[in-house]
Scaffold this active site. Sequence first.
Site, PDB file in Angstrom:
ATOM      1  N   ASN A   1      -3.062  -1.357   0.893  1.00  0.00           N
ATOM      2  CA  ASN A   1      -2.146  -0.597  -0.254  1.00  0.00           C
ATOM      3  C   ASN A   1      -1.537  -1.439  -0.989  1.00  0.00           C
ATOM      4  O   ASN A   1      -1.032  -2.610  -0.703  1.00  0.00           O
ATOM      5  CB  ASN A   1      -1.128   0.358   0.527  1.00  0.00           C
ATOM      6  CG  ASN A   1      -0.268   0.990  -0.347  1.00  0.00           C
ATOM      7  OD1 ASN A   1      -0.782   1.663  -1.388  1.00  0.00           O
ATOM      8  ND2 ASN A   1       0.890   1.046  -0.122  1.00  0.00           N
TER       9      ASN A   1
ATOM     10  N   HIS B   1       1.923  -1.953  -3.556  1.00  0.00           N
ATOM     11  CA  HIS B   1       3.107  -1.462  -3.410  1.00  0.00           C
ATOM     12  C   HIS B   1       4.190  -2.036  -4.463  1.00  0.00           C
ATOM     13  O   HIS B   1       4.246  -3.506  -4.152  1.00  0.00           O
ATOM     14  CB  HIS B   1       3.947  -1.532  -2.163  1.00  0.00           C
ATOM     15  CG  HIS B   1       5.134  -0.755  -2.094  1.00  0.00           C
ATOM     16  ND1 HIS B   1       5.451   0.792  -2.072  1.00  0.00           N
ATOM     17  CD2 HIS B   1       6.581  -1.208  -2.047  1.00  0.00           C
ATOM     18  CE1 HIS B   1       6.647   1.027  -2.260  1.00  0.00           C
ATOM     19  NE2 HIS B   1       7.200  -0.046  -2.138  1.00  0.00           N
TER      20      HIS B   1
ATOM     21  N   LEU C   1       5.350   4.033   6.976  1.00  0.00           N
ATOM     22  CA  LEU C   1       5.213   4.071   5.594  1.00  0.00           C
ATOM     23  C   LEU C   1       5.535   2.714   5.154  1.00  0.00           C
ATOM     24  O   LEU C   1       6.731   2.093   5.193  1.00  0.00           O
ATOM     25  CB  LEU C   1       5.919   5.143   4.670  1.00  0.00           C
ATOM     26  CG  LEU C   1       6.070   5.182   3.412  1.00  0.00           C
ATOM     27  CD1 LEU C   1       4.418   5.472   2.791  1.00  0.00           C
ATOM     28  CD2 LEU C   1       6.947   5.956   2.678  1.00  0.00           C
ATOM     29  N   ASP C   2       4.653   1.916   4.061  1.00  0.00           N
ATOM     30  CA  ASP C   2       4.739   0.655   3.442  1.00  0.00           C
ATOM     31  C   ASP C   2       5.399  -0.287   4.618  1.00  0.00           C
ATOM     32  O   ASP C   2       6.208  -1.266   3.952  1.00  0.00           O
ATOM     33  CB  ASP C   2       5.932   0.931   2.282  1.00  0.00           C
ATOM     34  CG  ASP C   2       5.437   1.778   1.179  1.00  0.00           C
ATOM     35  OD1 ASP C   2       4.259   2.016   1.106  1.00  0.00           O
ATOM     36  OD2 ASP C   2       6.395   2.561   0.610  1.00  0.00           O
TER      37      ASP C   2
ATOM     38  N   ARG D   1      -1.479  18.655   5.635  1.00  0.00           N
ATOM     39  CA  ARG D   1      -1.805  17.253   5.501  1.00  0.00           C
ATOM     40  C   ARG D   1      -2.931  16.664   6.254  1.00  0.00           C
ATOM     41  O   ARG D   1      -3.784  16.124   6.061  1.00  0.00           O
ATOM     42  CB  ARG D   1      -0.408  16.130   5.654  1.00  0.00           C
ATOM     43  CG  ARG D   1      -0.727  15.026   5.376  1.00  0.00           C
ATOM     44  CD  ARG D   1       0.722  14.238   5.603  1.00  0.00           C
ATOM     45  NE  ARG D   1       1.586  14.750   4.939  1.00  0.00           N
ATOM     46  CZ  ARG D   1       2.182  14.241   3.875  1.00  0.00           C
ATOM     47  NH1 ARG D   1       1.172  13.311   3.154  1.00  0.00           N
ATOM     48  NH2 ARG D   1       3.203  14.585   3.202  1.00  0.00           N
TER      49      ARG D   1
ATOM     50  N   ARG E   1      -0.300   9.499  -2.249  1.00  0.00           N
ATOM     51  CA  ARG E   1      -0.382  10.395  -0.986  1.00  0.00           C
ATOM     52  C   ARG E   1      -0.091   9.470   0.235  1.00  0.00           C
ATOM     53  O   ARG E   1      -0.552   8.477   0.408  1.00  0.00           O
ATOM     54  CB  ARG E   1      -1.927  10.943  -0.874  1.00  0.00           C
ATOM     55  CG  ARG E   1      -2.256  11.702  -1.717  1.00  0.00           C
ATOM     56  CD  ARG E   1      -1.610  13.012  -1.594  1.00  0.00           C
ATOM     57  NE  ARG E   1      -1.986  13.746  -0.544  1.00  0.00           N
ATOM     58  CZ  ARG E   1      -1.207  14.885   0.023  1.00  0.00           C
ATOM     59  NH1 ARG E   1      -0.245  15.433  -0.897  1.00  0.00           N
ATOM     60  NH2 ARG E   1      -1.314  15.436   1.469  1.00  0.00           N
ATOM     61  N   ILE E   2       0.681  10.314   1.311  1.00  0.00           N
ATOM     62  CA  ILE E   2       0.973   9.596   2.446  1.00  0.00           C
ATOM     63  C   ILE E   2      -0.181   9.853   3.373  1.00  0.00           C
ATOM     64  O   ILE E   2      -0.652  11.157   3.338  1.00  0.00           O
ATOM     65  CB  ILE E   2       2.240  10.001   3.030  1.00  0.00           C
ATOM     66  CG1 ILE E   2       3.614   9.227   2.200  1.00  0.00           C
ATOM     67  CG2 ILE E   2       2.528   9.399   4.358  1.00  0.00           C
ATOM     68  CD1 ILE E   2       5.032   9.916   2.442  1.00  0.00           C
ATOM     69  N   LEU E   3      -0.931   8.918   4.141  1.00  0.00           N
ATOM     70  CA  LEU E   3      -1.940   9.215   5.140  1.00  0.00           C
ATOM     71  C   LEU E   3      -1.533   9.261   6.226  1.00  0.00           C
ATOM     72  O   LEU E   3      -0.554   8.345   6.720  1.00  0.00           O
ATOM     73  CB  LEU E   3      -3.006   8.145   4.779  1.00  0.00           C
ATOM     74  CG  LEU E   3      -3.666   8.211   3.267  1.00  0.00           C
ATOM     75  CD1 LEU E   3      -4.427   7.041   3.280  1.00  0.00           C
ATOM     76  CD2 LEU E   3      -4.356   9.431   3.211  1.00  0.00           C
TER      77      LEU E   3
ATOM     78  N   SER F   1       3.533  -6.282  -3.870  1.00  0.00           N
ATOM     79  CA  SER F   1       3.059  -6.476  -2.303  1.00  0.00           C
ATOM     80  C   SER F   1       1.598  -5.856  -2.060  1.00  0.00           C
ATOM     81  O   SER F   1       1.575  -4.821  -2.671  1.00  0.00           O
ATOM     82  CB  SER F   1       4.013  -6.180  -1.410  1.00  0.00           C
ATOM     83  OG  SER F   1       5.552  -6.751  -1.416  1.00  0.00           O
TER      84      SER F   1
END
Length: 210
Positions: free
Chosen positions: A107, A109, A144-145, A65, A91-93, A136
């Site tokens: 982002n 969501h 995350l989020d 990653r 993808r999670i950054l 959102s």
Amino acid sequence: MFSLAVLISGNGSNLQVIIDKCAAGEIRAKVCCVISNEQDAYGLERARIAGIPIHVLSHRDYSSRTQYDLELAALLETCDADLIVLAGFMRILGEGFIDRFPNRIINLHPSLLPKYKGLDTHARVLKAGEDTHGASVHLVTPDLDSGPVIAQASIAVTDVDSVETLQERVHGLEHEILPRAVGWFADHRIKIEGDRVFLDDMPINRLKSK
Ligand code: GRF
């Protein structure tokens, strides 16, 4: 002019709304590049049609990653965008990536954050028997989020709703709130202090009903 890098993984209908609103002058910005981690993302075709430079950076080509994030950050630095818009980028950054673009990544969501972070939001909302659901736009932070919310919109969940109908209805909300939030950034109406976001100098959490 204020410039946007838009990251996608799929259909790109949110990207399309941004492209159209920039072209119509409703967002005073231009999309300088579109990046996808999926080669066959239809959003790439949308960008191509609009004459926007595209890049495919497949996560499958990187062993870690961190390596992927480094390459993506390097690519974004060549685009020199004012704002990085994750519009269905699946993808999670990592923190190292996010720290390179402080307060410059947003982002989209499909839930009313802070509720239903993560995946499968529509199914989880139905299962929990929620009577409202929504979408959102938030600032991306390492959790995350979990970054501060910039824009939200909601719908009532009814007895006849299914995952498919919620998906479609929430998509409609996304097409409103993402361009709205991008437009605020482009017009320099957003200020960020720590984990607080201000629109026209008003704390954004007081504006949620608007
Ligand atoms: C959106 O529903 C977003 O919330 C989710 O991916 C979808 C992207 O839609 N994470 P599109 O590719 O813009 O049509």
